[in-house]
Write a protein that holds these residues in place. Structure first.
Motif, mmCIF file in Angstrom:
data_model
loop_
_atom_site.group_PDB
_atom_site.id
_atom_site.type_symbol
_atom_site.label_atom_id
_atom_site.label_comp_id
_atom_site.label_asym_id
_atom_site.label_seq_id
_atom_site.Cartn_x
_atom_site.Cartn_y
_atom_site.Cartn_z
ATOM 1 N N GLY A 371 0.773 -1.231 0.000
ATOM 2 C CA GLY A 371 0.000 0.000 0.000
ATOM 3 C C GLY A 371 0.805 1.284 0.000
ATOM 4 N N ARG A 372 2.131 1.166 -0.179
ATOM 5 C CA ARG A 372 2.975 2.357 -0.109
ATOM 6 C C ARG A 372 2.626 3.353 -1.202
ATOM 7 N NH1 ARG A 372 7.348 3.916 -2.839
ATOM 8 N NH2 ARG A 372 7.565 1.888 -3.834
ATOM 9 N N ARG A 373 2.493 2.915 -2.448
ATOM 10 C CA ARG A 373 2.248 3.838 -3.553
ATOM 11 C C ARG A 373 0.874 4.511 -3.422
ATOM 12 N NH1 ARG A 373 5.300 -0.312 -5.720
ATOM 13 N NH2 ARG A 373 7.103 0.340 -7.001
ATOM 14 N N LYS A 374 -0.143 3.722 -3.059
ATOM 15 C CA LYS A 374 -1.463 4.334 -2.888
ATOM 16 C C LYS A 374 -1.462 5.354 -1.752
ATOM 17 C CE LYS A 374 -4.259 0.536 -4.747
ATOM 18 N NZ LYS A 374 -5.333 -0.457 -4.446
ATOM 19 N N ALA A 375 -0.779 5.031 -0.677
ATOM 20 C CA ALA A 375 -0.705 5.969 0.446
ATOM 21 C C ALA A 375 0.025 7.243 0.046
ATOM 22 C CB ALA A 375 -0.014 5.310 1.636
ATOM 23 N N THR A 376 1.053 7.098 -0.809
ATOM 24 C CA THR A 376 1.781 8.278 -1.278
ATOM 25 C C THR A 376 0.874 9.181 -2.097
ATOM 26 O OG1 THR A 376 3.879 7.048 -1.303
ATOM 27 C CG2 THR A 376 3.771 9.068 -2.609
ATOM 28 N N VAL A 377 0.046 8.573 -2.966
ATOM 29 C CA VAL A 377 -0.898 9.362 -3.758
ATOM 30 C C VAL A 377 -1.868 10.101 -2.843
ATOM 31 C CG1 VAL A 377 -2.776 9.252 -5.440
ATOM 32 C CG2 VAL A 377 -0.715 7.889 -5.789
ATOM 33 N N LYS A 378 -2.407 9.411 -1.846
ATOM 34 C CA LYS A 378 -3.339 10.050 -0.910
ATOM 35 C C LYS A 378 -2.649 11.178 -0.132
ATOM 36 C CE LYS A 378 -6.992 7.554 -1.737
ATOM 37 N NZ LYS A 378 -8.207 8.173 -2.343
ATOM 38 N N SER A 379 -1.403 10.941 0.224
ATOM 39 C CA SER A 379 -0.657 11.977 0.940
ATOM 40 C C SER A 379 -0.476 13.219 0.076
ATOM 41 C CB SER A 379 0.705 11.427 1.377
ATOM 42 O OG SER A 379 1.476 12.425 2.020
#
Length: 487
Positions: A371-379
């Protein structure tokens, strides 16, 4: 050849694919006009050099020198240069990188190396001394020196626009840095003007006190003459002298404040504190007028205010950052090529037989990152939301920055007119009391009280004049004046 053409065609087709949201500048709902009272007719003022509207060459000189020598302006200029360099870095990430290389190498083979033993078997023996080479294969105890020159190139294809979004963000941050530099100039010009007018207020107050002291000394002479003929008691002379001493004491803190103001101005100019002591010691000979300037329209304010423009550019950069994070969720493709000339002898290094070419392609597919990439987008999306809220807050504050001085200037003008009348009345009362004192119709208390009233009224009036200038400076600053489009 056909396959290579297809690869290039597909790459060119996908090059137009840019993921992430496209930036659209926000539209803030602003009132059609400012609520506060505005001047219907005002002076024609160049917003880039609004301080010249006060008609004081000394102020003009101080502001211009501060804009050239202030360290904060130099820091802001350095940040602009740094942002432009970061823009070059971001743009270069989407271009192929090419490196040249040249190297000699020498290998001394071990006598017990398996390769050399196999070479001996194939060669059918060795020459005298048990060492040598046959058929280009190294034998035990021999060595090989190799020379190579060439280049290598690598290129990560920007198929999903990550590099393009990164370049957009870098460009927006460069523009934000430019606007921040302009905002620093706006703030600095206003600070210099306000410090200068505060200094001139102190000097006018000192002149006012000294003028009143002169009046009181004349009253002291009159009291002494009357006391000599016995019309008033000697204590009147003492009380008048005490009033003079008290008035003189009021000037000392103001004189100290004059030095403090000069120190502050010198620091704003980027100079040591005592630099301006001699230059500003004499009060200004220029008339301390107050220009009248219309505030204009709120919509014009959003185009003029550097802090609003900088906040809008930061919002654009935050939007581009989302695209960079989204592109990281897609596959990455890269091409690598290498061309070298390799030979064991310098004499034939640059011949066609020494050419060695290598080409390769690579693809990287994201599979599991917890989930790192999705969390980065949300951030990044939260960063954009915060940037929008900062922009909105900046716009609202800009509107208030204009409304406040508009209301304050209108009120202070009315107060100033009343204080002018109060000074005239106080001076008339003092003159009447002094005349009556000479003939014995009033006591000295009345004279002393009217002297105090005159000094207080005059001090309030000069303070009101200075307040009008300070508020006008605040209005110019609120309107975003003090930067030049050509810079």
């Amino acid at each position: 050849m056909r396959a290579r053409f297809m690869v290039v065609a597909v790459a060119a087709l996908l090059a137009g694919c840019t993921v992430g949201p496209n930036y659209v500048a926000p539209e803030m709902a602003v009132p059609p006009a400012f609520v506060g009272p505005q001047a219907t007719v005002g002076a024609t003022v160049d917003p880039a050099r609004w301080w010249s509207a006060f008609g004081d060459p000394q102020l003009d000189s101080l502001v211009e020198r501060a804009l050239k020598g202030n360290p904060d302006i130099a820091i802001a200029a350095s940040r602009v240069r740094q942002a432009r360099l970061q823009e070059i870095v971001a743009r270069s990430q989407g271009l192929p990188s090419v490196n040249a290389n040249a190297s000699p190498s020498h290998v001394e083979f071990s006598k017990n190396a398996g390769l050399s033993q196999i070479a001996r078997a194939f060669s059918g023996g060795t020459g005298a001394g048990g060492t040598g080479s046959t058929g280009g294969i190294a034998l035990p105890g021999s060595g090989i020196t190799t020379y190579s020159v060439g280049f290598d190139a690598s290129w990560e294809l920007d198929l999903f626009g990550g590099v393009r979004r990164n370049t957009e963000g870098a460009r927006a941050r460069t523009e934000a840095a430019v606007w921040s530099k302009r905002d620093a100039a706006v703030t600095l010009a206003a600070e210099v003007a306000q410090a200068y007018f505060a200094l001139r207020l102190d000097q006018v107050q000192i002149a006012t006190i000294e003028s009143e002291i002169a009046n009181q000394r004349r009253a002291l002479t009159i009291a002494g003459n009357i006391a000599k003929v016995g019309l008033v008691p000697p204590i009147d002379v003492t009380r008048q002298r005490a009033s003079i001493t008290s008035t003189e004491a009021r000037a000392e803190p103001v004189r100290a404040d004059v030095d403090v103001r000069m120190h502050a101005l010198a620091i704003l100019l980027g100079e040591p504190p005592a630099t301006l002591m001699a230059e500003l010691a004499s009060p200004s000979v220029a008339p301390l007028g107050v220009p009248t300037i219309p505030a204009g329209l709120p919509s014009e304010l959003l185009r003029r205010r550097p802090d609003v423009r900088a906040a809008e550019r930061e919002l654009a950069a935050s939007t581009a950052d989302i695209g960079v994070a989204v592109a990281d969720m897609y596959p990455k493709f890269s091409l690598t090529g290498m061309g070298q000339l390799i030979s064991t002898a310098l004499g034939n290094l640059f011949s066609g037989d020494s050419l060695q070419l290598t080409a390769s392609g690579a693809a990287q597919f994201p599979l599991l990152d917890w989930g790192r990439r999705k969390a980065t987008v949300k951030s990044r999306e939260e960063d954009r939301e915060q940037a929008y809220l900062r922009y909105r807050s900046t716009v609202l504050q800009a509107l208030r920055d204009v409304e406040d001085p508009l209301a304050q200037i209108a009120a202070e003008r009315r107060r100033n007119a009343a204080l002018q009348r109060a000074v005239v009345d106080a001076q008339s009362s003092a003159q009447a009391a002094q005349s009556q004192y000479r003939t014995g119709f009033v006591a000295q208390d009345t004279v002393l009280n009217t002297q105090t009233d005159v000094l207080a009224a005059r001090e309030q009036l000069v303070a009101s004049d200075a307040q009008l200038r300070q508020l006008t400076v605040a209005l110019f600053k609120a309107l975003g004046g003090g930067w030049d489009q050509a810079e």
